[in-house]
Write an enzyme that holds these catalytic residues in place. Structure first.
Site, PDB file in Angstrom:
ATOM      1  N   THR A  18     -13.231  43.714  54.765  1.00 47.49           N
ATOM      2  CA  THR A  18     -13.547  45.130  54.578  1.00 47.49           C
ATOM      3  C   THR A  18     -14.797  45.293  53.717  1.00 47.49           C
ATOM      4  OG1 THR A  18     -11.171  45.584  54.596  1.00 47.49           O
ATOM      5  CG2 THR A  18     -12.577  47.361  53.833  1.00 47.49           C
ATOM      6  N   ARG A  22     -14.418  37.568  50.361  1.00 47.95           N
ATOM      7  CA  ARG A  22     -13.594  37.409  49.157  1.00 47.95           C
ATOM      8  C   ARG A  22     -12.652  36.237  49.339  1.00 47.95           C
ATOM      9  NH1 ARG A  22     -12.288  43.735  47.713  1.00 47.95           N
ATOM     10  NH2 ARG A  22     -14.489  44.278  47.583  1.00 47.95           N
ATOM     11  N   SER A 113     -14.155  42.921  43.401  1.00 44.84           N
ATOM     12  CA  SER A 113     -13.726  44.276  43.109  1.00 44.84           C
ATOM     13  C   SER A 113     -12.559  44.346  42.137  1.00 44.84           C
ATOM     14  CB  SER A 113     -13.398  44.982  44.425  1.00 44.84           C
ATOM     15  OG  SER A 113     -13.154  46.337  44.184  1.00 44.84           O
ATOM     16  N   HIS A 114     -11.439  44.900  42.619  1.00 46.48           N
ATOM     17  CA  HIS A 114     -10.281  45.150  41.768  1.00 46.48           C
ATOM     18  C   HIS A 114      -9.373  43.928  41.667  1.00 46.48           C
ATOM     19  CE1 HIS A 114      -9.644  45.780  45.942  1.00 46.48           C
ATOM     20  NE2 HIS A 114      -8.365  45.521  45.769  1.00 46.48           N
ATOM     21  N   ASP A 277     -12.596  50.055  38.036  1.00 51.96           N
ATOM     22  CA  ASP A 277     -12.152  48.717  38.433  1.00 51.96           C
ATOM     23  C   ASP A 277     -13.166  47.640  38.047  1.00 51.96           C
ATOM     24  OD1 ASP A 277     -14.125  49.411  40.235  1.00 51.96           O
ATOM     25  OD2 ASP A 277     -13.223  48.263  41.865  1.00 51.96           O
ATOM     26  N   ASP A 279     -15.688  46.109  39.471  1.00 52.82           N
ATOM     27  CA  ASP A 279     -17.126  46.296  39.711  1.00 52.82           C
ATOM     28  C   ASP A 279     -17.574  47.745  39.580  1.00 52.82           C
ATOM     29  OD1 ASP A 279     -15.660  46.879  42.028  1.00 52.82           O
ATOM     30  OD2 ASP A 279     -17.374  46.495  43.326  1.00 52.82           O
ATOM     31  N   ASP A 281     -16.734  50.599  41.076  1.00 55.05           N
ATOM     32  CA  ASP A 281     -16.888  51.584  42.160  1.00 55.05           C
ATOM     33  C   ASP A 281     -15.628  52.419  42.364  1.00 55.05           C
ATOM     34  OD1 ASP A 281     -15.438  49.536  43.292  1.00 55.05           O
ATOM     35  OD2 ASP A 281     -16.786  49.228  45.010  1.00 55.05           O
ATOM     36  N   ARG A 282     -14.481  51.966  41.826  1.00 56.31           N
ATOM     37  CA  ARG A 282     -13.249  52.754  41.987  1.00 56.31           C
ATOM     38  C   ARG A 282     -12.994  53.607  40.748  1.00 56.31           C
ATOM     39  NH1 ARG A 282      -8.610  49.405  45.147  1.00 56.31           N
ATOM     40  NH2 ARG A 282      -9.964  48.541  46.758  1.00 56.31           N
ATOM     41  N   THR A 344     -11.398  52.477  57.436  1.00 51.22           N
ATOM     42  CA  THR A 344     -11.421  52.031  56.043  1.00 51.22           C
ATOM     43  C   THR A 344     -12.635  51.146  55.803  1.00 51.22           C
ATOM     44  OG1 THR A 344      -9.044  52.136  55.837  1.00 51.22           O
ATOM     45  CG2 THR A 344     -10.175  50.608  54.369  1.00 51.22           C
ATOM     46  N   GLU A 364      -8.553  56.838  50.014  1.00 50.02           N
ATOM     47  CA  GLU A 364      -7.293  56.769  49.278  1.00 50.02           C
ATOM     48  C   GLU A 364      -7.268  55.601  48.300  1.00 50.02           C
ATOM     49  OE1 GLU A 364      -5.381  53.934  49.836  1.00 50.02           O
ATOM     50  OE2 GLU A 364      -6.864  53.337  51.319  1.00 50.02           O
ATOM     51  N   SER A 365      -8.108  54.590  48.532  1.00 54.51           N
ATOM     52  CA  SER A 365      -8.101  53.387  47.697  1.00 54.51           C
ATOM     53  C   SER A 365      -8.915  53.594  46.420  1.00 54.51           C
ATOM     54  CB  SER A 365      -8.649  52.208  48.492  1.00 54.51           C
ATOM     55  OG  SER A 365      -9.954  52.499  48.981  1.00 54.51           O
ATOM     56  N   LYS A 376     -19.251  53.687  46.711  1.00 56.24           N
ATOM     57  CA  LYS A 376     -18.424  54.587  45.922  1.00 56.24           C
ATOM     58  C   LYS A 376     -18.752  54.346  44.455  1.00 56.24           C
ATOM     59  CE  LYS A 376     -14.351  51.602  46.460  1.00 56.24           C
ATOM     60  NZ  LYS A 376     -14.612  50.624  47.516  1.00 56.24           N
ATOM     61  N   ARG A 496      -0.405  47.535  54.519  1.00 57.63           N
ATOM     62  CA  ARG A 496      -0.448  48.788  53.774  1.00 57.63           C
ATOM     63  C   ARG A 496       0.218  49.870  54.624  1.00 57.63           C
ATOM     64  NH1 ARG A 496      -3.705  47.352  49.648  1.00 57.63           N
ATOM     65  NH2 ARG A 496      -5.803  46.539  50.001  1.00 57.63           N
TER      66      ARG A 496
HETATM   67  C1  G16 Z   1     -12.951  47.963  49.577  1.00 56.00           C
HETATM   68  C2  G16 Z   1     -13.732  48.861  50.476  1.00 56.00           C
HETATM   69  C3  G16 Z   1     -13.031  50.175  50.614  1.00 56.00           C
HETATM   70  C4  G16 Z   1     -11.608  49.970  51.074  1.00 56.00           C
HETATM   71  C5  G16 Z   1     -10.895  49.027  50.126  1.00 56.00           C
HETATM   72  C6  G16 Z   1      -9.514  48.653  50.616  1.00 56.00           C
HETATM   73  O1  G16 Z   1     -12.969  48.473  48.289  1.00 56.00           O
HETATM   74  O2  G16 Z   1     -15.041  49.075  49.995  1.00 56.00           O
HETATM   75  O3  G16 Z   1     -13.755  50.939  51.514  1.00 56.00           O
HETATM   76  O4  G16 Z   1     -10.937  51.179  51.131  1.00 56.00           O
HETATM   77  O5  G16 Z   1     -11.625  47.835  50.018  1.00 56.00           O
HETATM   78  O6  G16 Z   1      -9.638  47.978  51.810  1.00 56.00           O
HETATM   79  P1  G16 Z   1      -8.390  47.264  52.468  1.00 56.00           P
HETATM   80  O7  G16 Z   1      -7.365  48.341  52.663  1.00 56.00           O
HETATM   81  O8  G16 Z   1      -8.911  46.696  53.756  1.00 56.00           O
HETATM   82  O9  G16 Z   1      -7.885  46.224  51.510  1.00 56.00           O
HETATM   83  P2  G16 Z   1     -13.315  47.556  47.043  1.00 56.00           P
HETATM   84  O10 G16 Z   1     -13.220  48.478  45.860  1.00 56.00           O
HETATM   85  O11 G16 Z   1     -12.265  46.491  47.061  1.00 56.00           O
HETATM   86  O12 G16 Z   1     -14.683  47.038  47.314  1.00 56.00           O
END
Ligand code: G16
Length: 543
Positions: A18, A22, A113-114, A277, A279, A281-282, A344, A364-365, A376, A496
């Site tokens: 996504t 990772r 990220s998170h 989070d 990085d 962005d959240r 997503t 939603e995330s 974001k 999910r």
């Molecule tokens: C990333 C993406 C988001 C996505 C999230 C969850 O966020 O940039 O657009 O909503 O992952 O994705 P998934 O449901 O496929 O795990 P981040 O903050 O992890 O970069």
């Protein structure tokens, strides 16, 4: 300094998900692993020769060694210049801004990220294109081909450079400019928001807690909230970025930011709480005794953005990912602006933002953002909320209650089933797809299915089509259940389940959320047979 050409071979599993590639940190640390992916990225974009990139990360374990490798590879591949955050730090939105501000060819952001950080936790690399946004699928598809056919990579044989020293250094013929990670981002925020009004709010005794979770937003939040806007010392907690995020799981939601939630629901609650989070962005938004879901936050921001100077002229439109609740659609309809439903992944918003079709986007995330960057942006969302609170002079709870009274409430929750057996998850999804055409008209847990489909998206700007973006089941009475496999997990599969129930303006807006959603939950569990197929009777995380 000589260029080494190192023979290598494809390594399996280097497909970006996504949001970038990772994996467990130890996997990234394996011989050739990072190097293969970086060389494949350069190859996929027609080489690095003469190009300028931004490089930075969230400070997690392996951030600095990875940056040193990338710098040496960029120099060996003939790049012209790299802009790097001091000590290797850049929040994802700040990196996006630097790409745009300096009109660079792209950037590499190092983050998972998170997800937790450390040698036994997660690491990640994401390539962003020249608009500052995550590479779209047409670019990541080329990267995948390159990872599968790679035979060699180039790297400079030289010592590491000093990532702490602001200014320009040279690596062979390539310039490396080390910049303050906060400075340019801070200027951008000052252009968008009414800092004087927010200063006056803090000066009037308004209190706030911002949990930086020992991740990258610590320096940004301290500089902007405390040093410029005058929030009390101690407003920003866990402010020092650490390689393992102090052992935190840096995901700003009620489960992982429990300390903040406990404080916000106590008698001593500050007026406003927020978290970000790994990085940056959240975001999580919480008032005294009032948690705001990311979907509701997006809807409130869309309805009130015009109160901040950067959005005074109004919004062109709003975009949300499919699993995000439709709360913002209701606001858009009333305002007479367009609303878009995308798959997503922030990368799907890029074209809409570039084409001026959407101004605000959200997921939603815990992601919200606007056309100011192409990622974001956690702190941006916090500042927009502060700007709205400063103008409306109401509490978060009052603003939410008024919002629901005007538009109705979309009760919403996401249930995550983490690290389930990958094959079991794939079979569940495949068998569910077969059932979809026959579901309409059947009832489960007292809810009748109105329609059921697998979401596909046609980008309205470039016409590209993305299939298999999650299963949505709409129930009569404006309820919905969505199920999809996460594209960011690093262990097994994460399923999910997204639950939503709309109630109108006159209904009860203060029910317990999980009770309001229990029929939709029972229905999707029965339809998908999730408990028997995965052996899970309860989700690991509910947000
Ligand atoms: C990333 C993406 C988001 C996505 C999230 C969850 O966020 O940039 O657009 O909503 O992952 O994705 P998934 O449901 O496929 O795990 P981040 O903050 O992890 O970069």
């Amino acid at each position: 300094m000589s260029v080494k050409v190192v023979k290598t071979a494809p390594i399996e599993g280097q497909q970006p998900g996504t949001s970038g590639l990772r994996k467990k940190t130890r996997i990234f640390m394996q011989t050739h692993y990072l190097e293969n992916f970086i060389q494949a990225t350069f190859n996929a974009i027609g080489g690095a020769k003469g190009k300028t990139f931004v490089v930075g990360g969230d400070g997690r374990f392996f951030n600095q060694p990875a940056i040193q490798t990338i710098l040496k590879m960029a120099a060996a591949n003939g790049a012209h210049k790299i802009i790097v955050g001091q000590n290797g730090l850049l929040s994802t939105p700040a990196a996006s801004h630097l790409i745009r501000l300096n009109k660079t060819d792209g950037g590499l952001i190092l983050s998972a990220s998170h997800n937790p950080g450390g040698i036994d936790e997660d690491f990640g690399v994401k390539y962003n294109i020249s608009n500052g946004g995550p590479a779209p699928e047409k670019v990541t598809d080329k990267m995948v081909v390159q990872t599968q056919t790679i035979t060699e990579y180039k790297i400079l044989n030289t010592a590491n450079i000093d990532l702490g020293k602001i200014g320009i250094q040279n690596l062979a013929n390539m310039q490396v400019e080390i910049v303050d990670p906060v400075a340019d981002y801070q200027i951008l925020m000052q252009q968008l928001f009414d800092f004087d009004q927010i200063k006056a709010l803090f000066a009037s005794g308004f209190t706030m807690r911002f949990d930086a979770m020992h991740a990258v937003t610590g320096p940004y939040a301290t500089a902007i909230l405390q040093d410029i806007l005058g929030a009390q010392q101690g407003t920003v907690i866990n402010a020092i970025p650490l390689e393992n995020f102090g052992g935190y799981h840096p995901d700003p939601n009620p489960v992982w930011a429990k300390g903040l939630m406990d404080e916000m629901f106590s008698d001593q609650a500050p007026d406003f709480g927020a978290a970000s989070d790994g990085d940056g962005d959240r975001n999580m938004i919480v008032g005294a005794n009032a948690y705001v879901t990311p979907s509701d936050s997006l809807a409130v921001l869309v309805a009130n953005a015009h109160l901040a100077k950067g959005y005074k002229a109004g919004l062109a439109g709003v975009a949300r990912s499919m699993p995000t609740s439709s709360a913002c659609d209701k606001v858009a309809a009333k305002m007479g602006i367009a609303s878009f439903e995308t798959p997503t992944g922030w990368k799907f918003f890029g074209n809409l933002l570039d084409a001026g079709k959407a101004t605000l986007c959200g997921e939603e995330s815990a992601g919200t953002g606007s056309n100011h960057v192409r990622e974001k942006d956690g702190l941006w969302a916090v500042l927009l909320w502060l700007n709205i609170l400063a103008v409306r002079k109401q509490s978060v709870a009052e603003i939410l209650a008024e919002h629901w009274a005007e538009y109705g409430r979309n009760y919403y929750s996401r249930h995550d089933y983490e690290a389930v057996d990958s094959q079991a998850a794939k079979n569940l999804m495949a068998d569910l797809i077969v059932q979809l055409p026959s579901l309409a008209g059947q009832s489960f847990a007292g809810l009748e299915v109105a329609s059921a489909d697998e979401f596909s998206y046609t980008d309205p700007v470039d016409g590209s089509v993305s299939h298999h973006q999650g299963i949505r089941i709409n129930f009569k009475g404006e309820g919905r259940a969505v199920i999809r496999m996460s594209g960011t997990g690093t262990q097994g599969a994460t399923l999910r389940v997204y639950l939503e129930q709309y109630v109108n303006q006159h209904a009860d807006h203060f029910l317990e959320v999980q009770s309001a959603l229990s029929a939709a939950n029972k229905a999707i569990l029965a339809i998908s047979e999730l408990p028997t197929r995965t052996g899970r009777n309860a989700p690991n995380v509910m947000t």
